[in-house]
Design an enzyme around this catalytic site. Structure first.
Site: not given
Ligand code: NAD
Length: 335
Positions: A82, A128-130, A154, A158, A183, A218
């Site tokens: 994402a 996400t919780d967002e 964002y 989601k 988070n 958060r």
């Molecule tokens: P991140 O931004 O660190 O990593 C996202 C990854 O997705 C990257 O490796 C990127 O290269 C890849 N990506 C982006 N676009 C792409 C595409 N078109 N095709 C293939 N790969 C692609 O994100 P994160 O923090 O690791 O979050 C991962 C997931 O968890 C997300 O879906 C996010 O919504 C969810 N999430 C994150 C959090 C948080 O606190 N970080 C909390 C809850 C949920």
């Protein structure tokens, strides 16, 4: 077990792949297009562990995605790819709509075909919780029943992807689980996110930017606890369910900055003259900034006996030390 992990070279994805690949009986295929947020340096195990394979592909390449799914035939599709940075979604939302909504749509369409040839295939959608929006001053916590009310491009993208997953499951009989997590923090988080920004600004002797009054709250969860929850949910979670995952650490941004400054003030790893908290600088708030998110994870705890292992203070100290010791990883990722 065969896992196909999208976004496996990002923050949570790389930690998930590292965790899953410790079990030699697992085979893990990573789909990641190496966007600015993904890097092979986040998963050095790719070179050492035979059960890890990276497939360089965007989830927007629908034909390639379909081919991968039908070739690999995973037991679990763990969908994490994402666009994830709220500030970027305000400056340029189109990419979020494309990746988070159309990308999920492509995976769902491919999953429909995979389902014809593979039983017990699970689509685990990591969200996400967002999506629930702002709790404001309410003392209520988010639960699996909370109404969606996203505030940012964002979180709206989601939320849309969550709706697509539920609709495809109902209409096309796909097995899914959705997780909405709070988070995350920990090793390998991109330097643009809150906790790495605070640490890197402080150790670079730059102002530590805090949005508005810094009183936004958060719930924080260490990434290691998130990935163990994801594995458990994939294996034992009830199909067609939603699980909220949280750490029970409901803290203001300002208190986190102060905790990080205290850890840095005490460490012997860097030279300092004054307290790092002198670098705190309040900057203009983010538009539409939600004031509070907090999670009730009791369903997950009760159903699957999961609980986080890492206390916030211990996890934060570990994280600060990791960034101090791994400049080689984060420096090339700075703008
Ligand atoms: P991140 O931004 O660190 O990593 C996202 C990854 O997705 C990257 O490796 C990127 O290269 C890849 N990506 C982006 N676009 C792409 C595409 N078109 N095709 C293939 N790969 C692609 O994100 P994160 O923090 O690791 O979050 C991962 C997931 O968890 C997300 O879906 C996010 O919504 C969810 N999430 C994150 C959090 C948080 O606190 N970080 C909390 C809850 C949920």
């Amino acid at each position: 077990m065969k896992y196909l992990v999208t976004g496996g070279l990002g923050f949570i994805g790389s930690n998930l792949c590292r965790h899953l690949s410790r079990n030699k009986k697992n085979e893990i295929f990573v789909i990641d297009n190496l966007s600015y947020a993904g890097s092979k340096t986040s998963l050095p195990e790719l070179k050492k562990r035979k059960n890890l394979t990276h497939l360089n592909c965007s989830i927007l390449q629908k034909n390639k995605i379909k081919k991968i799914l039908l070739d690999v035939k995973p037991d679990f599709l763990m969908h994490l790819a994402a666009e994830t940075h709220v500030d970027r979604s305000i400056k340029g939302p189109r990419r979020f709509i494309e990746t988070n909504i159309l990308g999920t749509f492509n995976l769902l369409e491919a999953s429909k075909e995979l389902k014809q040839i593979k039983d017990n295939f699970l689509f685990l959608h990591v969200s996400t919780d967002e999506v629930f929006g702002d709790l404001g001053k309410s003392k209520k916590l988010f639960t699996e029943k909370t109404r969606y009310s996203p505030s940012s491009p964002y979180s709206a993208s989601k939320a849309s992807s969550d709706h697509l997953v539920r609709a495809w499951a109902k209409t096309f009989d796909l097995e899914y689980i959705i997780t909405n997590c709070s988070n995350n923090y920990g090793q390998f988080q991109h330097p643009e996110k809150l906790i790495p920004t605070i640490i890197i600004s402080a150790i670079s002797n730059k102002n530590i930017p805090i949005y508005g009054n810094g009183l936004q709250k958060r719930d924080w969860l260490h990434v290691n606890d998130h990935v163990t929850a994801l594995e458990l949910i994939a294996k034992k979670g009830k199909r067609m369910e939603t699980y909220l995952i949280g750490g029970g650490n409901h803290l203001t941004n300002l208190s986190i900055v102060k905790k990080i400054c205290d850890i840095l003030d005490k460490t012997k790893k860097i030279k300092k003259e004054n307290s790092f908290s002198d670098l705190i600088s309040f900057v203009q708030d983010r538009p539409g900034h939600d004031t509070s998110y907090a999670i009730d994870s009791s369903f997950l705890k009760k159903e699957l006996m999961w609980s986080p292992n890492m206390s916030f203070d211990k996890g934060l100290e570990k994280t600060v030390n990791w960034y101090l010791d791994n400049e080689k990883w984060w420096k090339p990722l700075l703008k």
